[in-house]
Design a protein around this motif. Structure first.
Motif, PDB file in Angstrom:
ATOM      1  N   THR A   1      -8.785   0.013   2.809  1.00 45.40           N
ATOM      2  CA  THR A   1      -7.375  -0.288   2.603  1.00 45.40           C
ATOM      3  C   THR A   1      -6.635  -0.602   3.893  1.00 45.40           C
ATOM      4  O   THR A   1      -6.484   0.259   4.764  1.00 45.40           O
ATOM      5  CB  THR A   1      -6.677   0.888   1.898  1.00 45.40           C
ATOM      6  OG1 THR A   1      -7.345   1.178   0.679  1.00 45.40           O
ATOM      7  CG2 THR A   1      -5.218   0.545   1.624  1.00 45.40           C
TER       8      THR A   1
ATOM      9  N   GLU B   1      -6.440   1.480  -2.113  1.00 46.59           N
ATOM     10  CA  GLU B   1      -5.526   0.365  -2.405  1.00 46.59           C
ATOM     11  C   GLU B   1      -5.985  -0.909  -1.711  1.00 46.59           C
ATOM     12  O   GLU B   1      -5.168  -1.756  -1.348  1.00 46.59           O
ATOM     13  CB  GLU B   1      -4.099   0.719  -1.963  1.00 46.59           C
ATOM     14  CG  GLU B   1      -3.488   1.886  -2.721  1.00 46.59           C
ATOM     15  CD  GLU B   1      -2.095   2.248  -2.231  1.00 46.59           C
ATOM     16  OE1 GLU B   1      -1.155   2.270  -3.058  1.00 46.59           O
ATOM     17  OE2 GLU B   1      -1.939   2.509  -1.011  1.00 46.59           O
ATOM     18  N   SER B   2      -7.293  -1.060  -1.542  1.00 48.16           N
ATOM     19  CA  SER B   2      -7.803  -2.221  -0.809  1.00 48.16           C
ATOM     20  C   SER B   2      -7.575  -3.533  -1.545  1.00 48.16           C
ATOM     21  O   SER B   2      -7.574  -4.606  -0.934  1.00 48.16           O
ATOM     22  CB  SER B   2      -9.296  -2.053  -0.514  1.00 48.16           C
ATOM     23  OG  SER B   2     -10.046  -1.971  -1.715  1.00 48.16           O
TER      24      SER B   2
ATOM     25  N   ASN C   1     -11.645  -2.693  -5.759  1.00 46.96           N
ATOM     26  CA  ASN C   1     -11.202  -1.590  -4.910  1.00 46.96           C
ATOM     27  C   ASN C   1     -12.344  -0.998  -4.099  1.00 46.96           C
ATOM     28  O   ASN C   1     -12.351   0.191  -3.783  1.00 46.96           O
ATOM     29  CB  ASN C   1     -10.553  -0.496  -5.768  1.00 46.96           C
ATOM     30  CG  ASN C   1      -9.157  -0.883  -6.232  1.00 46.96           C
ATOM     31  OD1 ASN C   1      -8.483  -1.662  -5.576  1.00 46.96           O
ATOM     32  ND2 ASN C   1      -8.743  -0.370  -7.360  1.00 46.96           N
TER      33      ASN C   1
ATOM     34  N   ALA D   1       0.837  -1.204   0.000  1.00 42.97           N
ATOM     35  CA  ALA D   1       0.000   0.000   0.000  1.00 42.97           C
ATOM     36  C   ALA D   1       0.872   1.255   0.000  1.00 42.97           C
ATOM     37  O   ALA D   1       0.860   2.028   0.957  1.00 42.97           O
ATOM     38  CB  ALA D   1      -0.921  -0.013   1.212  1.00 42.97           C
TER      39      ALA D   1
END
Length: 208
Positions: free
Chosen positions: A138, A92-93, A134, A41
């Motif tokens: 995140t 940025e999951s 997404n 991440a």
């Protein structure tokens, strides 16, 4: 509490898996250490460290607390005044990291790319926060020290707060008194290294 046992196992498993920047969170209930995963991440870690380095997390509070779920903070001061933010960070999951017990992740609105400064720590494995593609939340790090502090935090009574117009607000302020990067440990000449022996060095999984 179920989350306590899940966190203990997660802490041991994850501590040896990552080797990224470490941040110390000194709260009014004790100290937590988190290790960040900048490989998985990068944008989220850079965003989090921006707030760490500018000092604006210090004096902020954990304003949302749900035992067995999460504790969330970093966005308000002790008077429940919203703190300034930088531009939102890209979601940025979809990075392979999951919302497991002890992980640290970014809070956001319904817009996946709306996270700014608020973060949360999972008390348990929260698969509902992972989402697909997404659309999840995140995860960007893991608590590596301070299990007993998280347990103290989880036991703080909560209730309705008229200023925030929200439930699940701690009745006593849990303040982030100091938030700073930890310097990486530097080996001394007396430390064993792979060159000193043909036998691999076995490291304590709870140490960096």
């Amino acid at each position: 509490m179920k989350s306590v046992f899940l966190f203990a196992a997660s802490l041991l498993a994850a501590a040896s898996a990552w080797a990224g920047p470490k941040v110390e969170l000194v709260t009014t209930l004790g100290t937590l250490e988190v290790e960040l995963n900048e490989q998985a991440a990068p944008a989220t870690v850079a965003n989090f460290l921006r707030y760490v380095d500018d000092g604006s997390y210090e004096g902020s509070i954990f304003h949302r607390l749900i035992p067995g779920f999460v504790v969330q903070g970093g966005g308000f001061d002790s008077a429940f005044t919203p703190l300034p933010t930088y531009s939102p960070v890209v979601n940025e999951s979809n990075n392979g990291l999951k919302n497991t017990a002890g992980s640290i992740a970014m809070a956001r609105t319904q817009d996946p790319n709306s996270a700014t400064r608020q973060f949360y720590i999972n008390f348990s494995d929260n698969n509902s926060l992972n989402g697909g593609r997404n659309s999840g939340y995140t995860v960007f790090g893991q608590v590596t020290a301070g299990q007993e502090v998280l347990e103290k935090i989880a036991n703080v009574p909560t209730g309705m707060n008229l200023t925030l117009r929200a439930r699940d607000v701690p009745k006593q302020n849990i303040i982030l008194e100091r938030v700073r990067r930890l310097e990486p440990e530097v080996a001394t000449p007396n430390d064993p290294t792979p060159q000193d022996s043909d036998t691999p060095v076995e490291r304590d999984p709870l140490k960096p």
